[in-house]
Design a protein around this motif. Structure first.
Motif, PDB file in Angstrom:
ATOM      1  N   THR A 224      38.997  47.055  45.247  1.00 23.97           N
ATOM      2  CA  THR A 224      40.030  46.364  44.578  1.00 23.97           C
ATOM      3  C   THR A 224      40.387  44.997  45.298  1.00 23.97           C
ATOM      4  N   VAL A 225      40.716  43.913  44.987  1.00 19.89           N
ATOM      5  CA  VAL A 225      41.347  42.966  45.588  1.00 19.89           C
ATOM      6  C   VAL A 225      42.225  42.125  44.573  1.00 19.89           C
TER       7      VAL A 225
ATOM      8  N   ARG B 196      35.032  59.383  34.500  1.00 15.64           N
ATOM      9  CA  ARG B 196      34.708  59.484  36.133  1.00 15.64           C
ATOM     10  C   ARG B 196      35.507  59.056  37.240  1.00 15.64           C
ATOM     11  N   GLY B 197      36.633  60.045  37.021  1.00 13.02           N
ATOM     12  CA  GLY B 197      37.468  60.073  38.192  1.00 13.02           C
ATOM     13  C   GLY B 197      37.007  60.393  39.452  1.00 13.02           C
ATOM     14  N   ASP B 198      35.850  60.848  39.416  1.00 14.74           N
ATOM     15  CA  ASP B 198      35.123  61.456  40.776  1.00 14.74           C
ATOM     16  C   ASP B 198      34.587  60.331  41.498  1.00 14.74           C
ATOM     17  N   ILE B 199      34.638  59.116  40.952  1.00 12.11           N
ATOM     18  CA  ILE B 199      34.285  57.731  41.873  1.00 12.11           C
ATOM     19  C   ILE B 199      35.412  57.066  42.300  1.00 12.11           C
ATOM     20  N   PRO B 200      35.440  57.194  43.699  1.00 12.25           N
ATOM     21  CA  PRO B 200      36.533  56.698  44.496  1.00 12.25           C
ATOM     22  C   PRO B 200      36.841  55.308  44.495  1.00 12.25           C
ATOM     23  N   VAL B 201      37.961  54.997  44.629  1.00 12.85           N
ATOM     24  CA  VAL B 201      38.474  53.737  44.495  1.00 12.85           C
ATOM     25  C   VAL B 201      39.358  53.168  45.668  1.00 12.85           C
ATOM     26  N   TYR B 202      39.022  52.154  46.435  1.00  9.99           N
ATOM     27  CA  TYR B 202      39.672  51.718  47.455  1.00  9.99           C
ATOM     28  C   TYR B 202      40.365  50.358  47.472  1.00  9.99           C
ATOM     29  N   GLU B 203      41.437  50.337  47.795  1.00 11.28           N
ATOM     30  CA  GLU B 203      42.297  49.048  47.818  1.00 11.28           C
ATOM     31  C   GLU B 203      41.999  48.005  49.028  1.00 11.28           C
ATOM     32  N   GLY B 204      42.042  46.926  48.468  1.00 10.35           N
ATOM     33  CA  GLY B 204      41.645  45.917  49.354  1.00 10.35           C
ATOM     34  C   GLY B 204      42.950  44.856  49.792  1.00 10.35           C
ATOM     35  N   LEU B 205      42.442  43.612  50.241  1.00 12.17           N
ATOM     36  CA  LEU B 205      43.171  42.735  50.585  1.00 12.17           C
ATOM     37  C   LEU B 205      44.462  42.155  49.505  1.00 12.17           C
TER      38      LEU B 205
ATOM     39  N   ASN C  55      43.058  38.522  39.422  1.00 10.15           N
ATOM     40  CA  ASN C  55      43.624  38.506  37.897  1.00 10.15           C
ATOM     41  C   ASN C  55      45.027  38.994  37.975  1.00 10.15           C
ATOM     42  N   VAL C  56      45.444  40.038  38.793  1.00 15.32           N
ATOM     43  CA  VAL C  56      46.596  40.361  38.939  1.00 15.32           C
ATOM     44  C   VAL C  56      47.037  41.102  40.487  1.00 15.32           C
ATOM     45  N   PRO C  57      48.134  41.302  40.936  1.00 17.41           N
ATOM     46  CA  PRO C  57      48.324  41.730  42.149  1.00 17.41           C
ATOM     47  C   PRO C  57      47.639  43.122  42.404  1.00 17.41           C
ATOM     48  N   VAL C  58      47.005  43.220  43.633  1.00 18.56           N
ATOM     49  CA  VAL C  58      46.059  44.293  44.087  1.00 18.56           C
ATOM     50  C   VAL C  58      46.492  45.661  43.620  1.00 18.56           C
ATOM     51  N   GLU C  59      47.984  45.876  43.858  1.00 10.96           N
ATOM     52  CA  GLU C  59      48.266  47.250  43.180  1.00 10.96           C
ATOM     53  C   GLU C  59      47.946  47.479  41.838  1.00 10.96           C
ATOM     54  N   HIS C  60      48.157  46.393  41.026  1.00 11.14           N
ATOM     55  CA  HIS C  60      47.702  46.704  39.684  1.00 11.14           C
ATOM     56  C   HIS C  60      46.226  46.986  39.355  1.00 11.14           C
ATOM     57  N   CYS C  61      45.505  46.177  40.209  1.00 10.93           N
ATOM     58  CA  CYS C  61      43.945  46.107  40.076  1.00 10.93           C
ATOM     59  C   CYS C  61      43.733  47.470  40.230  1.00 10.93           C
TER      60      CYS C  61
END
Length: 320
Positions: A35-36, A58-67, A39-45
């Motif tokens: 995520t970056v 599909r909560g098994d797919i990992p999510v990584y927060e970015g800039l 469209n909205v601040p990254v924490e909301h993304c």
């Protein structure tokens, strides 16, 4: 064997539809989401991306927060943000709160690691500002060689949506976009507004998605309906009760390449123009001697796109 991809997003509404399409289509394997700020601040993304994946099981797919901001500019999102009265995106998607959590590793670090290990068997699809990609290039110059194909939703040739010259994703971090475009990726496919506005989705088509009765079908219908209302109110498409779902078209391309029509041309990013910052300068008339560096989509097959989404969202799946 399913095609593996990582999806870089700024979720957002159309990003959520893209995530669902990538996570559920049987010919794709969504390895991870990054995520970056966009469209909205990254924490909301990040939260919206987690919500979307959990909702479709599909909560098994990992999510990584970015800039959290562009790589150079300090005046984003204020005062350069989209006007508040343009209701196309939302801080919180209308689906249940996330149960899964983001990963500890940052998005740029994950991109570098994942593509180093993939040995050419992983595609990168970037549908937000390109800040994470520019950061990954800065971390490891080999990153560029490790990405066999980069698909970008962004830019405009004859259309724009944020300034008279520019599309939002490129405008939001033009320096990052320039770094990416000049980095020497083996293959870049750019899907600009010119193509996405040829693949509009209508209220009639979202009703068909809602009638599927699946988590993805109902969520996609609700999200696209919101987009249609926003476009009708603030930036009409020219066809009543329709809106583009930009980011999902990039995912459709991975499964059905002929859903878009591309030309191999040169594209550079304007970062200095007083009125044109963020412009994708596409040499589609070959007026320069700059070598082609990008496969730019100029058209799209609307019916094929909508059919692919509807069929995918109608497949049986359970909420986690």
């Amino acid at each position: 064997m399913p095609r593996k991809l990582i999806l870089d997003v700024d979720t957002g509404t159309d990003d959520a539809v893209a995530i669902m399409l990538a996570a559920l289509h049987p010919e794709l394997e969504l390895v991870g989401v990054t995520t970056v700020n966009g469209n909205v601040p990254v924490e909301h993304c990040t939260d919206n991306s987690l919500r979307t994946l959990d909702h479709i099981g599909r909560g098994d797919i990992p999510v990584y927060e970015g800039l959290q901001r562009p790589i150079v500019r300090r005046d984003f999102p204020v005062p350069r943000a989209i006007k508040k009265d343009v209701k196309v995106h939302m801080d919180e998607l209308p689906i249940p709160p996330a149960r899964s959590r983001k990963q500890r590793m940052s998005a740029p670090e994950y991109l570098v690691s994942a593509f180093a290990e993939a040995r050419g068997e992983l595609t990168l699809v970037a549908v937000g500002p390109l800040s994470n990609l520019a950061a990954a290039i800065a971390i490891d110059p080999n990153f560029v060689r490790n990405v066999p194909e980069l698909v970008i939703m962004g830019g405009a040739v004859d259309k724009s949506n944020i300034t008279p010259a520019a599309e939002f994703n490129i405008w939001a971090d033009p320096e990052a976009a320039r770094v990416v475009m000049e980095a020497g990726f083996e293959r870049i496919v750019l899907v600009p507004l010119d193509a996405t506005h040829r693949a509009l989705v209508s209220l009639e088509q979202t009703r068909a998605m809602r009638d599927l009765g699946t988590p993805a079908g109902t969520a996609a219908a609700s999200i696209i309906d919101y987009r249609i209302n926003g476009y009708q109110t603030n930036q009409p498409t020219g066809i009543p009760e329709t809106a583009p779902v930009h980011d999902a078209l990039c995912i459709a391309y991975l499964v059905q390449p002929d859903v878009i029509t591309t030309r191999h041309v040169n594209c550079v990013i304007e970062t200095l123009g007083e009125y044109t910052v963020g412009r994708t300068v596409v040499d589609h008339e070959f007026r320069t001697k700059r070598a082609p560096n990008c496969h730019v989509a100029f058209d799209a097959d609307r019916q094929a796109f909508v059919t692919l989404m509807t069929e995918t969202f109608g497949r049986p799946h359970t909420s986690a």
